[in-house]
Structures are given as structure tokens and as C-alpha cells.
Motif scaffolding. Sequence first.
Motif, PDB file in Angstrom:
ATOM      1  N   GLN A  75      42.692 107.913  63.372  1.00 23.80           N
ATOM      2  CA  GLN A  75      43.522 106.914  62.684  1.00 23.80           C
ATOM      3  C   GLN A  75      43.412 105.556  63.356  1.00 23.80           C
ATOM      4  N   SER A 123      41.938 102.138  61.760  1.00 20.04           N
ATOM      5  CA  SER A 123      42.728 100.903  61.772  1.00 20.04           C
ATOM      6  C   SER A 123      41.886  99.719  62.239  1.00 20.04           C
ATOM      7  N   GLY A 158      41.451 109.195  51.316  1.00 25.05           N
ATOM      8  CA  GLY A 158      42.885 108.960  51.480  1.00 25.05           C
ATOM      9  C   GLY A 158      43.562 110.024  52.320  1.00 25.05           C
ATOM     10  N   LYS A 217      44.908 108.395  57.486  1.00 25.47           N
ATOM     11  CA  LYS A 217      45.629 107.132  57.363  1.00 25.47           C
ATOM     12  C   LYS A 217      45.098 106.107  58.358  1.00 25.47           C
ATOM     13  N   TYR A 218      45.444 104.856  58.126  1.00 29.67           N
ATOM     14  CA  TYR A 218      45.205 103.806  59.112  1.00 29.67           C
ATOM     15  C   TYR A 218      46.496 103.009  59.199  1.00 29.67           C
ATOM     16  N   SER A 225      49.442 100.759  58.666  1.00 32.41           N
ATOM     17  CA  SER A 225      49.916 100.151  57.422  1.00 32.41           C
ATOM     18  C   SER A 225      49.879  98.624  57.440  1.00 32.41           C
ATOM     19  N   VAL A 269      53.299 103.267  53.809  1.00 27.95           N
ATOM     20  CA  VAL A 269      52.618 104.434  54.374  1.00 27.95           C
ATOM     21  C   VAL A 269      52.109 105.335  53.249  1.00 27.95           C
ATOM     22  N   LYS A 270      52.935 105.461  52.207  1.00 33.04           N
ATOM     23  CA  LYS A 270      52.562 106.369  51.117  1.00 33.04           C
ATOM     24  C   LYS A 270      51.530 105.770  50.158  1.00 33.04           C
ATOM     25  N   GLY A 271      51.124 104.546  50.414  1.00 34.23           N
ATOM     26  CA  GLY A 271      50.034 103.987  49.608  1.00 34.23           C
ATOM     27  C   GLY A 271      50.449 102.926  48.610  1.00 34.23           C
ATOM     28  N   ASN A 280      46.848  98.378  49.619  1.00 35.62           N
ATOM     29  CA  ASN A 280      46.278  99.690  49.934  1.00 35.62           C
ATOM     30  C   ASN A 280      45.008  99.993  49.138  1.00 35.62           C
TER      31      ASN A 280
END
Lengths: 315, 121
Positions: free
Chosen positions: A40, A44, A103, A106-107, A109, A271-273, A278
Motif C-alpha cells: 500500500q 501511494s 481496486g 488501497k493507496y 486516500s 477510502v471506499k472509493g 479515485n
Amino acid sequence: MEIYNLEKAFQEKIDKEIKIEPKDWMPEAYRKTNLRQISQHAHSEIVGMLPEGNWISRAPSLKRKAILIAKVQDEAGHGLYLYSSAETLGTSREQMIDDLHSGKAKYSSIFNYPTLTWADMGAVGWLVDGAAILNQVMLCRTSYGPYARAMVRICKEESFHQRQGFDALLVLSKGTEEQKAMCQDAINRWWWPSLMMFGPKDSESTNSDQSMKWKIKRKTNDELRQNFVDMIAEQIKLLGMTLPDPDLKWNEAKKQYDFGEINWDEFWNVVKGNGPCNKQRIAARRKAHEEGEWVRAAALAYAEKKQLRTKAKVA
Amino acid sequence: MNTPIRKFYYGDIPEENTGGSINAISSNEKAWPLWEVFIRSKQGLDHKHVGSLHAADATMAIENARDVYTRRQEGISIWVVESKFIHASDPADAESLYEPAADKIYRHPTFYDLPDAVKHM
């Protein structure tokens, strides 16, 4: 040896500050936690090139352009160091990149926010890299050897990133009224997302306890966030700007700054996209990867052909 | 310590899933091989391992290593070697390999307590 004993011996090593190396025995969960965190982190760095790359062609001077290119190039290097260290845990570069593009991985936010003006380059360097550095300085002492070594290298390069950001804002803060307004606006937009970079509150963070016990992390999210607030609340005075938090004030008893509540709904949403960028970020990564596929294949074909020729000559 | 014996062939990369899982590669693309990078920081010093990278061949590995590992004058010479050619000792053998040296203190100059009158030794 029983698994129980292996785990006990492993924890003893951690407690004695002995680094864990790739070939050492480690609990499955330790490997997975590290793999998730390092990959992650790598993603990022790579996605983090996009918001800044946006301003390379529009930098206000040749000097600023050269600095920005150098910074973005550093981020690519940091991504590489981290991907390499994640690979020592038994995954492949392709797998990690696939996971990012699908997806699944994650990276940070923070990179889902847009960079709207030139002042954002300053605010990103000062606030976003500033927050990242606090986290990364701590990670220089993380228990997994390859991760710690990557972090040492990254920290050496990263401090220029924060300084150039502050320097850019300092110039704006001494400029025309419009430049000052642009500077303040960038700080207003980046302040809260920067605080969110440290993750959920300790009371709600699911991975924190075990990560502390294994010394993957050495400070909690809230501790790091407080360090950041205390640092920035002082530095902003030199810019003659303000932070967009009416509750921010020095607490003499605690010897630290009190600050307002983060908008956690926004945090979870991004975070959830559902952040502003995003989709755009992942689309840009996918496009670059797909359009580069023939280049990667051609380089490999060329290398194989060259090797055959060398062999033919020898024969 | 009686750790189960494992064999590793691939530099830093475990050959099997030591307490973890190895994910299958889902894309069909053939990956560039992994290279280990060694940098000589200045003339007269040893080359030192600094990290690794992927490249199609040695030439590209050196070019990429230059871009990634020497942007701030960290080196004047680069070695690269494909990671698969690195053989490493097993951590499980650490005791038998390195502990015998612990009780041979007579190998160090400080073991010998000589009169102060002895000069230049």
C-alpha cells in the motif's frame, strides 16, 4: 519445533530489537500485515506522482519545474524501493500492480484529492509530505529489515520534499493579495485530508495493537497525528496564514495543541472509493500500464535476441 | 534452535511460503527478471548492496540503477547481478556456522596482555 515455540522465539527476537529478514521464520499474519502495509505504501508513492505531475508543465518558473520533476522522480524511486521490499515477502511486482488496478489494494486516500492551483504544490509538499515523513521516520525502525532499509533511504530523500513545499508557500505568502489568497486556500483544502492520512482513531483501528506488538509500527495513529498538529501549528505562524480549525489552540496543561474533530464520514467515503479523484487516478495508472505493455515486451524480446546472438558468436 | 530445514535459491526471495502465502501471478505478461544492485560510493571503497530492481537485461539494469540509486551522487560505479544467481546461507544454520567463532577470543589482539614496555605492537 511446534508453531507455538516458533512464535515465541519470533516474539523474543522482536522484543530484543533483532530485525526480521526475508528468510527467517515468521508468523503468517506478520508476513501478511507487512505485505499489505508495504505494498500500500508503494502504491501511494506511485499514485502520488499523479497530482504533482499535473503541475510539471505549468510550474511558474524553470527553477520550480526542475524541483518538481526531481520530486516526482523521487516518488517513483520510493515506489520502487518499497515494491522491492514487498517482493521479498513472496509476492510478485505484477501481482501487486494487478491488485492496485483491480481496486483490491488501497493507496493513501490523500491522493484522491485534486491539485487545483500552483499553491497546492506547496501545500502538498509541506503538509502531505510532512505527514508522510512523521510516519516514515518511525518506520525506519520497523522490525522487518527490508522495509526498514527502504525507509531509511526514503527519509534521506524526503526531507527536501517538505522543505521545497514550505519554500514555495513562503514565496506566495509574501506575494500579492491574490497569491496570499491562493496560499491560504490551498492550506484550507489540504489541512483536513492531511490529518486523515494518519488513519482512523486508535480506538477504531483494527490493526494497530498487533502491529505495535510486532514493532511494525512504533507509534499509534493518534500519537503521530498529534505530533503533526504540534509541528504544523507552529510552522504556519511563519507563513502568516491560518489553519482552518476554530478549535485549534495550545493546551498549556498537556503541552500540546488541541484540535477539532475530523470529518470521519468524508474519510470513510474517500477510502471506499468515492473521493473526488479515485476513478481518475486508477484510470491513469491503468492506461500507463496498458500502453507500456508493448514496450516491456519489446525490451524483453530484444534482450533475448541479444543473448542468442552472443551465444552464436561464442559457438 | 531446531528450526525446520528449508532451502532457498533466490536471493532475498523465499522459495516457499515461510509462514505466508505466495499469490499466483494473474496476468499473462512475462516479467522482467530481478537484479540486485551494488554501488561503489567512492573510489577505493567496496561495492555495497543497495537494493534491487527489474530490468530486461544487464544494460538496462545498470541504466535503471543509475537513475534510481545514484541521483544524489551516491556512487561512481555500479554492479548488477541477476538475483537468481545469488546463493545464500540458511538462517537455520546460523548456530553451526557462526557460533564456533564466539569462544576463540585468542584470535583478537586484545586477548594478549603484554607489558607496557613493549612498544609499537
